[in-house]
Design a protein around this motif. Structure first.
Motif, short mmCIF file in Angstrom:
data_model
loop_
_atom_site.label_atom_id
_atom_site.label_comp_id
_atom_site.label_asym_id
_atom_site.label_seq_id
_atom_site.Cartn_x
_atom_site.Cartn_y
_atom_site.Cartn_z
N ALA A 1 37.18 50.99 43.71
CA ALA A 1 36.09 50.22 44.31
C ALA A 1 34.83 51.08 44.39
CB ALA A 1 36.50 49.73 45.69
N ARG A 2 35.03 52.35 44.78
CA ARG A 2 33.89 53.25 44.91
C ARG A 2 33.24 53.47 43.54
NH1 ARG A 2 36.62 56.82 47.98
NH2 ARG A 2 36.22 55.77 49.95
N SER A 3 34.09 53.61 42.51
CA SER A 3 33.56 53.85 41.17
C SER A 3 32.79 52.63 40.66
CB SER A 3 34.71 54.19 40.21
OG SER A 3 35.43 53.03 39.92
N MET A 4 33.09 51.46 41.24
CA MET A 4 32.36 50.25 40.86
C MET A 4 31.05 50.13 41.62
SD MET A 4 35.31 47.40 40.52
CE MET A 4 34.17 46.03 40.34
N GLY A 5 30.77 51.11 42.49
CA GLY A 5 29.51 51.11 43.21
C GLY A 5 29.58 50.45 44.57
N LEU A 6 30.81 50.24 45.08
CA LEU A 6 30.96 49.60 46.39
C LEU A 6 30.85 50.66 47.49
CD1 LEU A 6 31.84 46.88 47.81
CD2 LEU A 6 34.13 47.87 47.83
N THR A 7 30.07 50.35 48.54
CA THR A 7 30.04 51.23 49.71
C THR A 7 31.26 50.89 50.54
OG1 THR A 7 27.68 50.75 49.64
CG2 THR A 7 28.45 52.18 51.41
N SER B 1 32.40 38.83 52.08
CA SER B 1 33.14 40.03 51.63
C SER B 1 34.04 39.74 50.44
CB SER B 1 34.00 40.58 52.77
OG SER B 1 33.23 40.78 53.91
N ALA B 2 33.92 38.57 49.83
CA ALA B 2 34.85 38.22 48.76
C ALA B 2 34.84 39.23 47.63
CB ALA B 2 34.51 36.82 48.24
N LYS B 3 33.65 39.65 47.21
CA LYS B 3 33.57 40.60 46.09
C LYS B 3 34.12 41.97 46.47
CE LYS B 3 30.15 38.60 43.03
NZ LYS B 3 28.73 38.61 42.67
N ASP C 1 41.86 36.42 42.95
CA ASP C 1 40.41 36.38 43.15
C ASP C 1 40.08 35.82 44.54
OD1 ASP C 1 37.74 36.02 43.13
OD2 ASP C 1 37.66 34.95 41.20
N HIS C 2 39.43 36.64 45.36
CA HIS C 2 39.16 36.21 46.73
C HIS C 2 38.15 35.09 46.82
CE1 HIS C 2 41.42 39.82 47.60
NE2 HIS C 2 41.61 39.32 48.80
N ARG C 3 37.36 34.89 45.74
CA ARG C 3 36.43 33.76 45.80
C ARG C 3 37.20 32.44 45.80
NH1 ARG C 3 32.83 35.67 40.88
NH2 ARG C 3 34.96 36.08 40.21
N VAL C 4 38.44 32.47 45.26
CA VAL C 4 39.29 31.28 45.30
C VAL C 4 40.26 31.37 46.49
CG1 VAL C 4 40.96 29.93 43.99
CG2 VAL C 4 39.15 31.17 42.79
N LEU C 5 40.77 32.59 46.70
CA LEU C 5 41.80 32.77 47.75
C LEU C 5 41.27 32.46 49.14
CD1 LEU C 5 43.87 35.97 46.92
CD2 LEU C 5 44.62 33.60 46.95
N LEU C 6 40.01 32.88 49.42
CA LEU C 6 39.49 32.69 50.78
C LEU C 6 39.40 31.21 51.16
CD1 LEU C 6 36.87 35.57 50.95
CD2 LEU C 6 38.80 35.27 52.50
N PRO C 7 38.73 30.37 50.34
CA PRO C 7 38.74 28.94 50.70
C PRO C 7 40.15 28.36 50.67
CG PRO C 7 37.66 29.29 48.57
CD PRO C 7 37.88 30.63 49.16
N GLY C 8 40.96 28.85 49.73
CA GLY C 8 42.34 28.36 49.65
C GLY C 8 43.10 28.65 50.93
N ALA C 9 42.97 29.90 51.43
CA ALA C 9 43.69 30.28 52.65
C ALA C 9 43.21 29.45 53.84
CB ALA C 9 43.49 31.77 52.92
#
Lengths: 345, 363
Positions: B251-257, B237-239, B302-310
């Protein structure tokens, strides 16, 4: 008193003076009760003492230990109220509960004062806890219901704890009976303790069952430790001291002892070895578990879940000690059948 | 960011990327150090050489030492890893999902739900009003009973929150729902406590302090498996999390469901917080503190960094707290939850005051 340190009884003009010492206060405070014959006036002096008319005709017992005191004196029909119906084992008291002759008044801080005041018993016997004094019963006192704090569980020896039965005896004018019966118990206890002290072997014991990280074990001043000493065994925390009577140790601290112990005693509510294993599979590594020397004190647990060890066991330390000696030194009491303890299969 | 854009990235961004990698490596080292320390330290003094020998599977000089290291300390340290990373990641997800710096794994009422389940086993079946729910009398004792009860409690609350989240579009409303659910479950537990015997209350109280010590053998396997699945869901779910930082409409305007992303995030959090609370009891503060600490250290959203960091910060913090909880030289243990709060609160204060603004991370 011979053993107990928590109370004194003296005979004064016109009655008896019972002094209960509160061990929890910073400076030891004492509560005094003046026991006077029913109908007789209050004697002069002792202005601070609470007056109780004797002999008692009705008693509300807030702890199962108090039920044991009454039953020991053959006065179970005196019990008219209990903290909870659950905590009573004595057959006469259970019969009275079934017959609807006893009311329930709640435990701890949630006493049903209205019920107590409406029934107006001759005495409410309560258990003392650190930081609490008689002040929490002021509503009852104001309504004329006498309350006595009985802190028997802080005594440091089993006989001292049992000796509290003399307080109830004084309230019932049954001093002769109590002296006879208690002396018998004490003599029997000393005889057994002599057996234990001279036992050739001193098996290593571990006591209790941990919950997660914490393993409570009795300290040097606990009456349970005295039981272990008198039963003739090696107990690792015999000399350790804790403010509350038991040490809160980590699992890791007790485990080395449990790994090599000869016996494992008082394993919580477990009735089988499987119950113990269900809590934590690591217990299987303990030597007593492997050799099958695990004993719990819940043989006399009734259908309500109340364990008579905590009730009559408090006034019959001789029976408890017999059990312990039978477990640890079976050759010393060959014909004794375990009474409170059971071997866990 | 496409590859072409990345190639044209200014040197400062590249430097920041390198700095983050360095931080993550340093944190991984810290976790490894904490892991070793947690196994080496304890009330019973065991020489480090003996600890290493035992861990390598060699025979120990003292069989008690082998038992302590293999059966007590190693499972505890592994549990600390799972608890620290799981709670931290679930906290991070909640804070992003609700765009609220105060959110944590307990806000959805999951911890409270687990507590309710445990209370049902430990307290109900006592006297008075709760007598009708004599769950304990049915024989659901033992440790699996507690875990099942806590999981059932957490799952019940999760199902409720999921059902509501399908209807309620506003995350703030969902946050309030979580708080109210906590309140109601807390009241029910309180009612049970009121009617329970002191020894039952003590048992429950010990549970609420949180502990890593009870998770061994098959428990540890199950906990590790659930935490792995929860973390996997979170990393996937990082993105969406990055997109949600800018608000649901964006987020919706970026095409995210958004609905699906939200379900996946709530599911991941529920698995992590629910399982950890079930096995270890409520462990305070890691979930709310670690995400702030991680953002402060890595200076990124950026959650791609934050998630492993956390994950790493949470594991290191929990291992460190467990070392302290065992009070080397003392025979007693402190409740873990108290240590994490005592240590965690000042750390978060320090990070927050230093950055002076937390809001910037959420908008």
């Amino acid at each position: 008193m011979q053993y107990a340190k928590g109370f004194t009884i003296s005979y004064v003009a016109g009655g008896k003076l019972v002094t209960i010492l509160s061990p929890f206060e910073q400076k030891t405070t004492a509560t005094r009760y003046l026991l006077v014959p029913r109908g007789a006036g209050r004697p002069a002096g002792y202005a601070d003492a609470h007056v109780i008319e004797t002999p008692l005709r009705s008693l509300v017992a807030l702890s199962s230990m108090h039920v044991a005191l009454a039953d020991f004196l053959g006065a179970a029909d005196l019990v008219v109220g209990l903290g909870s119906f659950k905590y009573a084992s004595a057959a006469p008291v259970r019969q009275r509960i079934a017959a609807g002759k006893i009311y329930e008044v709640g435990q701890g801080k949630e006493l049903n004062n209205e019920e107590l005041i409406a029934h107006h018993p001759d005495l409410v016997m309560a258990t003392g806890w650190p930081g609490e004094s008689l002040a929490r019963f002021q509503t009852l006192e104001a309504a004329g219901v006498p309350v006595m704090i009985n802190s028997e569980w802080v005594e440091t020896t089993p006989l001292a704890r049992a000796e509290w039965v003399k307080v109830l005896a004084a309230l019932l004018n049954k001093e002769d009976l109590v002296n006879r019966k208690f002396d018998q118990v004490a003599r029997s206890y000393h005889r057994l303790a002599a057996l234990g002290h001279y036992a050739a072997q001193r098996p290593k014991v571990v006591v209790g069952l941990p919950f997660k990280d914490v393993w409570y074990v009795p300290d040097t001043d606990s009456y349970l430790t005295q039981f272990l000493r008198d039963a003739g065994c090696t107990y690792a925390w015999d000399q350790a001291r804790a403010p509350s009577g038991s040490l809160a140790l980590s699992f890791e601290t007790v485990a080395p002892v449990a790994l090599t112990a000869d016996y494992w005693l008082q394993t919580g509510t477990a009735a089988t070895k499987a119950d113990i294993l269900a809590q934590d599979a690591r217990y299987a590594a303990f030597a007593p578990f492997q050799t099958g020397r695990v004993y719990n004190n819940n043989r006399r647990t009734n259908a309500q879940g109340s364990n008579d060890y905590w009730e009559s066991g408090a006034v019959r330390p001789d029976l408890v000690l017999s059990d312990l000696i039978k477990i640890l030194h079976p050759e010393l009491l060959p014909s004794w059948q375990l009474y409170y303890y059971q071997w866990l299969k | 960011m496409s590859t072409a854009q990345l190639a044209a990235a200014p040197p400062s961004l590249v430097a920041a990327g390198r700095r983050r990698t360095a931080w993550l490596l340093a944190l991984a080292g810290l976790v490894a150090l904490g892991f070793v320390l947690d196994i080496a330290l304890g009330p019973v003094r065991i020489p480090l050489a003996a600890v290493v020998k035992i861990l390598l599977g060699q025979a120990a000089d003292n069989p008690a030492w082998a038992f302590i290291v293999r059966e007590i300390r190693l499972p505890k340290a592994l549990t600390a890893l799972a608890v620290g990373s799981g709670l931290a990641v679930s906290g991070l997800q909640m804070q992003t999902l609700f765009r609220n710096p105060l959110a944590g794994p307990s806000v959805l009422g999951l911890t409270a739900g687990a507590g309710l389940g445990v209370a049902a086993v430990m307290l109900a079946g006592g006297s008075g009003a709760a007598g009708g729910f004599a769950i304990r009398a049915l024989g659901v004792g033992g440790s699996w009973g507690l875990v099942l009860a806590a999981t059932a409690g957490a799952a019940l609350v999760m199902a409720l929150v999921m059902a509501l989240s399908a209807r309620v579009r506003d995350n703030v409303v969902l946050l309030i729902v979580g708080l109210m659910v906590s309140s109601v479950t807390g009241a029910i537990v309180g009612l049970w406590q009121y009617f329970s015997a002191p020894e039952q209350i003590q048992e429950y109280l010990l549970w609420t302090f949180g502990s890593l010590g009870g998770v061994v053998g098959p428990h540890l396997v199950v906990l590790a498996a659930v935490v792995t699945v929860g973390l996997g869901l979170a990393f996937a779910s990082a993105k969406p999390l990055n997109a949600l930082l800018l608000g649901e409409n964006y987020a919706r305007s970026m095409g995210l469901t958004v609905g699906r992303a939200r379900t996946s995030i709530i599911l991941s959090t529920s698995l992590l917080a629910g399982a950890i609370t079930a096995f270890c009891g409520p462990i305070g503060f890691v979930g709310i503190a670690v995400p702030h600490l991680t953002r402060g250290l890595l200076r990124t959203a950026d959650h791609r960094v934050l998630l492993p960091g956390a994950c790493l910060v949470g594991a290191a913090l929990t291992l460190g707290c467990d070392c302290l909880a065992q009070l080397p030289g003392s025979q007693t243990v402190l409740p873990l939850s108290i240590v994490t709060s005592l240590l965690g609160a000042p750390v978060v204060l320090w990070v927050v005051l230093r950055r002076n603004s937390v809001r910037s991370s959420f908008s």
